[in-house]
Design a protein around this motif. Structure first.
Motif, PDB file in Angstrom:
ATOM      1  N   GLN A   1       0.826  -1.213   0.000  1.00 43.72           N
ATOM      2  CA  GLN A   1       0.000   0.000   0.000  1.00 43.72           C
ATOM      3  C   GLN A   1       0.859   1.261   0.000  1.00 43.72           C
ATOM      4  OE1 GLN A   1      -3.059   0.101  -0.624  1.00 43.72           O
ATOM      5  NE2 GLN A   1      -3.941  -1.874  -0.046  1.00 43.72           N
ATOM      6  N   ASP A   2       1.987   1.235   0.709  1.00 42.86           N
ATOM      7  CA  ASP A   2       2.899   2.379   0.667  1.00 42.86           C
ATOM      8  C   ASP A   2       3.413   2.604  -0.748  1.00 42.86           C
ATOM      9  OD1 ASP A   2       2.501   2.440   3.379  1.00 42.86           O
ATOM     10  OD2 ASP A   2       4.610   2.245   3.934  1.00 42.86           O
ATOM     11  N   MET A   3       3.743   1.502  -1.428  1.00 43.89           N
ATOM     12  CA  MET A   3       4.257   1.594  -2.796  1.00 43.89           C
ATOM     13  C   MET A   3       3.177   2.067  -3.759  1.00 43.89           C
ATOM     14  SD  MET A   3       6.482  -1.941  -2.674  1.00 43.89           S
ATOM     15  CE  MET A   3       6.917  -1.937  -4.414  1.00 43.89           C
ATOM     16  N   VAL A   4       1.923   1.666  -3.519  1.00 42.69           N
ATOM     17  CA  VAL A   4       0.807   2.106  -4.359  1.00 42.69           C
ATOM     18  C   VAL A   4       0.656   3.624  -4.293  1.00 42.69           C
ATOM     19  CG1 VAL A   4      -1.720   2.091  -4.591  1.00 42.69           C
ATOM     20  CG2 VAL A   4      -0.473  -0.062  -4.271  1.00 42.69           C
ATOM     21  N   THR A   5       0.706   4.173  -3.089  1.00 41.36           N
ATOM     22  CA  THR A   5       0.580   5.629  -2.934  1.00 41.36           C
ATOM     23  C   THR A   5       1.744   6.349  -3.599  1.00 41.36           C
ATOM     24  OG1 THR A   5      -0.584   5.324  -0.839  1.00 41.36           O
ATOM     25  CG2 THR A   5       0.340   7.498  -1.257  1.00 41.36           C
ATOM     26  N   GLU A   6       2.941   5.798  -3.448  1.00 44.46           N
ATOM     27  CA  GLU A   6       4.118   6.409  -4.071  1.00 44.46           C
ATOM     28  C   GLU A   6       4.000   6.391  -5.594  1.00 44.46           C
ATOM     29  OE1 GLU A   6       8.072   7.875  -4.788  1.00 44.46           O
ATOM     30  OE2 GLU A   6       6.618   8.072  -3.164  1.00 44.46           O
TER      31      GLU A   6
ATOM     32  N   GLY B   1       0.316   8.420  -6.556  1.00 47.01           N
ATOM     33  CA  GLY B   1       0.032   9.718  -5.974  1.00 47.01           C
ATOM     34  C   GLY B   1      -1.244   9.628  -5.161  1.00 47.01           C
ATOM     35  N   VAL B   2      -1.422  10.545  -4.245  1.00 42.81           N
ATOM     36  CA  VAL B   2      -2.551  10.464  -3.312  1.00 42.81           C
ATOM     37  C   VAL B   2      -3.902  10.557  -4.027  1.00 42.81           C
ATOM     38  CG1 VAL B   2      -3.679  11.566  -1.346  1.00 42.81           C
ATOM     39  CG2 VAL B   2      -1.181  11.404  -1.412  1.00 42.81           C
ATOM     40  N   ALA B   3      -4.036  11.511  -4.960  1.00 43.09           N
ATOM     41  CA  ALA B   3      -5.333  11.738  -5.607  1.00 43.09           C
ATOM     42  C   ALA B   3      -5.776  10.531  -6.429  1.00 43.09           C
ATOM     43  CB  ALA B   3      -5.255  12.984  -6.489  1.00 43.09           C
ATOM     44  N   LYS B   4      -4.876   9.981  -7.220  1.00 39.74           N
ATOM     45  CA  LYS B   4      -5.238   8.852  -8.082  1.00 39.74           C
ATOM     46  C   LYS B   4      -5.477   7.593  -7.261  1.00 39.74           C
ATOM     47  CE  LYS B   4      -3.962   6.909 -12.576  1.00 39.74           C
ATOM     48  NZ  LYS B   4      -2.954   6.936 -13.670  1.00 39.74           N
ATOM     49  N   ARG B   5      -4.698   7.431  -6.227  1.00 39.21           N
ATOM     50  CA  ARG B   5      -4.900   6.283  -5.327  1.00 39.21           C
ATOM     51  C   ARG B   5      -6.272   6.353  -4.677  1.00 39.21           C
ATOM     52  NH1 ARG B   5      -5.353   6.580   0.619  1.00 39.21           N
ATOM     53  NH2 ARG B   5      -4.582   4.622   1.480  1.00 39.21           N
ATOM     54  N   ASP B   6      -6.664   7.549  -4.176  1.00 44.81           N
ATOM     55  CA  ASP B   6      -7.982   7.709  -3.567  1.00 44.81           C
ATOM     56  C   ASP B   6      -9.104   7.448  -4.575  1.00 44.81           C
ATOM     57  OD1 ASP B   6      -6.588   8.350  -1.326  1.00 44.81           O
ATOM     58  OD2 ASP B   6      -7.269  10.430  -1.198  1.00 44.81           O
TER      59      ASP B   6
ATOM     60  N   LYS C   1       8.875  13.774  -0.995  1.00 47.16           N
ATOM     61  CA  LYS C   1       7.407  13.794  -1.050  1.00 47.16           C
ATOM     62  C   LYS C   1       6.851  13.199   0.249  1.00 47.16           C
ATOM     63  CE  LYS C   1       7.082  11.442  -4.904  1.00 47.16           C
ATOM     64  NZ  LYS C   1       6.437  10.763  -6.070  1.00 47.16           N
ATOM     65  N   PRO C   2       7.046  13.912   1.358  1.00 47.39           N
ATOM     66  CA  PRO C   2       6.610  13.357   2.643  1.00 47.39           C
ATOM     67  C   PRO C   2       5.090  13.233   2.726  1.00 47.39           C
ATOM     68  CG  PRO C   2       7.212  15.662   2.904  1.00 47.39           C
ATOM     69  CD  PRO C   2       7.610  15.271   1.504  1.00 47.39           C
ATOM     70  N   VAL C   3       4.628  12.082   3.146  1.00 42.69           N
ATOM     71  CA  VAL C   3       3.203  11.884   3.387  1.00 42.69           C
ATOM     72  C   VAL C   3       3.039  11.142   4.714  1.00 42.69           C
ATOM     73  CG1 VAL C   3       2.526  11.851   0.958  1.00 42.69           C
ATOM     74  CG2 VAL C   3       3.158   9.710   2.080  1.00 42.69           C
ATOM     75  N   VAL C   4       1.910  11.358   5.337  1.00 42.27           N
ATOM     76  CA  VAL C   4       1.548  10.611   6.544  1.00 42.27           C
ATOM     77  C   VAL C   4       0.111  10.154   6.385  1.00 42.27           C
ATOM     78  CG1 VAL C   4       3.135  11.777   8.122  1.00 42.27           C
ATOM     79  CG2 VAL C   4       0.871  12.745   7.720  1.00 42.27           C
ATOM     80  N   SER C   5      -0.165   8.955   6.855  1.00 39.74           N
ATOM     81  CA  SER C   5      -1.537   8.465   6.801  1.00 39.74           C
ATOM     82  C   SER C   5      -2.233   8.779   8.115  1.00 39.74           C
ATOM     83  CB  SER C   5      -1.553   6.952   6.537  1.00 39.74           C
ATOM     84  OG  SER C   5      -0.849   6.251   7.538  1.00 39.74           O
TER      85      SER C   5
ATOM     86  N   GLU D   1       0.952  18.933   9.537  1.00 37.57           N
ATOM     87  CA  GLU D   1       0.438  20.302   9.532  1.00 37.57           C
ATOM     88  C   GLU D   1      -0.083  20.711   8.155  1.00 37.57           C
ATOM     89  OE1 GLU D   1       3.616  22.725  10.902  1.00 37.57           O
ATOM     90  OE2 GLU D   1       3.511  22.030  12.989  1.00 37.57           O
ATOM     91  N   ASN D   2       0.398  20.036   7.102  1.00 35.52           N
ATOM     92  CA  ASN D   2      -0.016  20.363   5.740  1.00 35.52           C
ATOM     93  C   ASN D   2      -1.047  19.343   5.268  1.00 35.52           C
ATOM     94  OD1 ASN D   2      -0.311  20.866   3.010  1.00 35.52           O
ATOM     95  ND2 ASN D   2       1.879  21.111   2.613  1.00 35.52           N
ATOM     96  N   PRO D   3      -2.314  19.745   5.069  1.00 34.06           N
ATOM     97  CA  PRO D   3      -3.365  18.799   4.671  1.00 34.06           C
ATOM     98  C   PRO D   3      -3.033  18.016   3.408  1.00 34.06           C
ATOM     99  CG  PRO D   3      -4.324  20.897   5.318  1.00 34.06           C
ATOM    100  CD  PRO D   3      -2.834  21.117   5.246  1.00 34.06           C
ATOM    101  N   SER D   4      -2.243  18.588   2.503  1.00 33.84           N
ATOM    102  CA  SER D   4      -1.925  17.891   1.258  1.00 33.84           C
ATOM    103  C   SER D   4      -0.997  16.701   1.485  1.00 33.84           C
ATOM    104  CB  SER D   4      -1.275  18.863   0.261  1.00 33.84           C
ATOM    105  OG  SER D   4      -0.014  19.320   0.727  1.00 33.84           O
ATOM    106  N   ASN D   5      -0.371  16.639   2.648  1.00 37.36           N
ATOM    107  CA  ASN D   5       0.523  15.514   2.953  1.00 37.36           C
ATOM    108  C   ASN D   5      -0.204  14.338   3.609  1.00 37.36           C
ATOM    109  OD1 ASN D   5       2.764  16.982   2.083  1.00 37.36           O
ATOM    110  ND2 ASN D   5       3.201  17.777   4.137  1.00 37.36           N
ATOM    111  N   ILE D   6      -1.484  14.514   3.893  1.00 37.42           N
ATOM    112  CA  ILE D   6      -2.216  13.499   4.651  1.00 37.42           C
ATOM    113  C   ILE D   6      -2.886  12.503   3.709  1.00 37.42           C
ATOM    114  CG2 ILE D   6      -4.105  13.088   6.255  1.00 37.42           C
ATOM    115  CD1 ILE D   6      -3.488  15.817   7.486  1.00 37.42           C
ATOM    116  N   VAL D   7      -2.604  11.242   3.945  1.00 35.66           N
ATOM    117  CA  VAL D   7      -3.186  10.158   3.166  1.00 35.66           C
ATOM    118  C   VAL D   7      -4.278   9.488   4.005  1.00 35.66           C
ATOM    119  CG1 VAL D   7      -2.748   8.001   1.933  1.00 35.66           C
ATOM    120  CG2 VAL D   7      -0.956   9.763   2.054  1.00 35.66           C
ATOM    121  N   THR D   8      -5.461   9.373   3.448  1.00 31.26           N
ATOM    122  CA  THR D   8      -6.541   8.701   4.163  1.00 31.26           C
ATOM    123  C   THR D   8      -6.239   7.214   4.266  1.00 31.26           C
ATOM    124  OG1 THR D   8      -8.125  10.303   3.301  1.00 31.26           O
ATOM    125  CG2 THR D   8      -9.023   8.243   4.191  1.00 31.26           C
ATOM    126  N   ALA D   9      -6.458   6.661   5.444  1.00 25.10           N
ATOM    127  CA  ALA D   9      -6.174   5.249   5.665  1.00 25.10           C
ATOM    128  C   ALA D   9      -7.004   4.384   4.720  1.00 25.10           C
ATOM    129  CB  ALA D   9      -6.474   4.882   7.114  1.00 25.10           C
TER     130      ALA D   9
END
Length: 542
Positions: free
Chosen positions: A323-328, A331-336, A421-425, A491-499
């Motif tokens: 799943q980490d590799m899928v997001t990488e 990208g967050v938008a296409k994955r969602d 490209k830091p992201v956090v879920s 702190e940056n909403p664009s870095n947040i990945v929905t679980a």
């Protein structure tokens, strides 16, 4: 009905069977006293020796005649205080109107454990053993439904770091000034713990509280009216104001009511590596997975396991990596979009084939012992300098902390699998509370709910756990460099990945687990085959 006859050497207790709550406590002080107590109950000492009668008046006949609901003679093993094993063993003598099923296997008793015996006719009795290590005092408590301020909490925090973290919850609850007690029921592996909880609920014997992950895992408990409404606690604590990001709170706030307590923010998007291993292999510390894959051959040549992973629990560690590799890759938008719209087209595209291809590449850099290894043993390979890198959620940081290591010199961390490209879920853990018939138990549940999200407990728990607090108003300035990265990213909403669990059901999740685990284990399955199967799963997902 007469009260229970006094027992020499033990506290005198009275039973009032008309009441739903009843408790018997035997205080065992010395071997002589234990012999007197056991003799007075007609108990036998067993295991690894011939049964031997203790001296003393045998009151078992009167006892069982007076209290038929306890008509079970337990054969209790007198052990040293070093360790208690098989503490409760069935005896066939004097079992009259009831039948006890089950044997308690207790190998460690940090402060409290319990086991439930099913009695013929549907009655349940829970036996709780409390011990003080290396002392000569023990108390054996036999009870019906748990006492008003004793709450059983089922969770899967079983590793060294997790145990240190959950003990902060227990300590806070045990010292809340109300006489409350945290009754710990730790079950290894999340899916096993969740299954146990659901079986208990369906059987009419729910625990006081249980751990879940945010998502759709507990939606049927809400719709079925099984959970305690915590809205009054949340309103008093202003949860909607202090919890951040808002997505964390939304997992518990359903239709205007709070049904759970979020206790942390966990991100799956991390890689943890051994600085000494990279140094000895003569390769630079990675800033992305591409950097690591380029360095892996030299790490292997230097005699280390380049990539540490485990395959226990239906392959959940491998799916986390996937799943980490899928997001990488997407990208967050296409994955969602893939998950929310159940897009078989995206799931079967070239980018997803690339994910499976890279997953196969990573396999060649792991070791043959990965198949049944749990996550914390995998982390330990990195901690002990046997492996180079592990992809794991930030709960792994708690294992490094428990080993006395810091993220300054001992280990490194890579956020989002790509530092550029830091992201956090917004994964994490939540605690749900089950409806009970006793208003005193409900009051204790709400006290615990308030404590779990209090500032002091949030800091203590999350520093030990390796996760971020859900409160945005607590001081985390002392956090290590890895946590500082996540605190900045969130702190940056664009870095947040929905679980992922917010998008898919447990059934779909298990299908993906099985596919990814099979692909990782079976080299004959091609990336094309795996991509096609993944596309079908997503297209048909719940």
């Amino acid at each position: 009905m007469p009260g229970r006859p006094a027992i020499a050497g033990a506290a005198t207790c009275d039973f009032h069977l008309a009441k739903p709550q009843y408790t018997e406590t035997l205080q065992i002080v010395t071997s002589d006293t234990w012999a007197a107590v056991a003799g007075s109950l007609g108990l036998r000492c067993c295991r690894d020796r011939k049964p031997s009668e203790f001296s003393g008046e045998d009151l078992s006949g009167e006892f069982f005649a007076s209290f038929p609901c306890f008509a079970v003679q337990l054969c209790v093993l007198r052990c040293t205080m070093r360790c208690w094993r098989e503490d409760f063993v069935r005896s066939s003598k004097n079992i009259r109107t009831a039948f006890a099923r089950g044997v308690a296997h207790v190998t460690q008793l940090p402060y409290r454990k319990s086991v439930t015996f099913q009695i013929l006719g549907g009655t349940e009795m829970r036996y709780k053993l409390l011990t003080a290590a290396l002392t000569a005092t023990a108390a054996l408590q036999l009870a019906g439904p748990a006492a008003a301020t004793d709450l059983e909490v089922i969770h899967w925090w079983t590793s060294k770091g997790e145990s240190a973290a959950v003990s902060q919850f227990a300590k806070a609850f045990d010292n809340d000034g109300h006489g409350d007690k945290w009754v710990d029921s730790a079950i290894a592996l999340g899916e096993t713990a969740r299954s146990t909880v659901m079986q208990r609920v369906l059987g009419g014997d729910p625990p006081g509280a249980a751990q879940f992950n945010p998502g759709r895992q507990y939606e049927e408990l809400i719709s079925g009216g099984k959970l305690l409404d915590l809205t009054d606690v949340a309103t008093a604590g202003k949860w909607d104001e202090v919890i951040r990001p808002k997505a964390i709170g939304s997992a518990c706030l359903v239709d205007g009511h709070w049904w759970c307590v979020p206790v942390n923010i966990h991100s799956n998007y991390w890689a943890w590596y051994s600085k000494p291993v990279f140094e000895k292999a003569g390769v630079p510390e990675p800033k992305s997975m591409a950097d690591f894959i380029a360095a892996a051959p030299k790490i292997k040549e230097a005699g280390f396991i380049p990539f540490a992973i485990g395959g226990d629990g239906n392959g959940w560690q491998i799916q986390l990596l996937f799943q980490d590799m899928v997001t990488e890759a997407l990208g967050v938008a296409k994955r969602d979009e893939m998950y929310t719209k159940k897009s078989a087209e995206i799931a079967g595209g070239a980018e997803m084939k690339g994910v499976f291809t890279e997953l196969r590449t990573l396999k060649q850099f792991t070791d043959n012992g990965y198949a049944n290894r749990n996550w914390n043993d995998t982390t330990n390979l990195v901690i002990t300098g046997k492996a180079g890198l592990q992809v794991m959620g930030d709960w792994a940081r708690g294992e490094f902390a428990a080993a006395g290591m810091t993220g300054v010199k001992d280990f490194g961390c890579m956020i989002g699998l790509n530092e550029d490209k830091p992201v956090v879920s917004t994964d994490g853990d939540i605690i749900v509370f089950f409806k009970q018939d006793n208003p005193d138990v409900e009051a204790a549940q709400k006290r615990l709910a308030a404590l779990l999200i209090s500032p002091e407990v949030q800091v203590a728990f999350n520093n030990a756990k390796g996760s971020m607090p859900v409160r945005g108003d607590v001081d985390m300035s002392t956090a290590d460099p890895c946590m500082q990265k996540s605190l900045k990213a969130v702190e940056n909403p664009s870095n947040i990945v929905t679980a992922t669990n917010r998008f898919i059901t447990e059934n779909t999740n298990q299908q993906i687990n099985e596919l990814v685990a099979q692909f990782f284990a079976d080299d004959s399955m091609t990336a094309d085959d795996a991509t096609a199967k993944f596309s079908t799963i997503i297209g048909n997902s719940d």
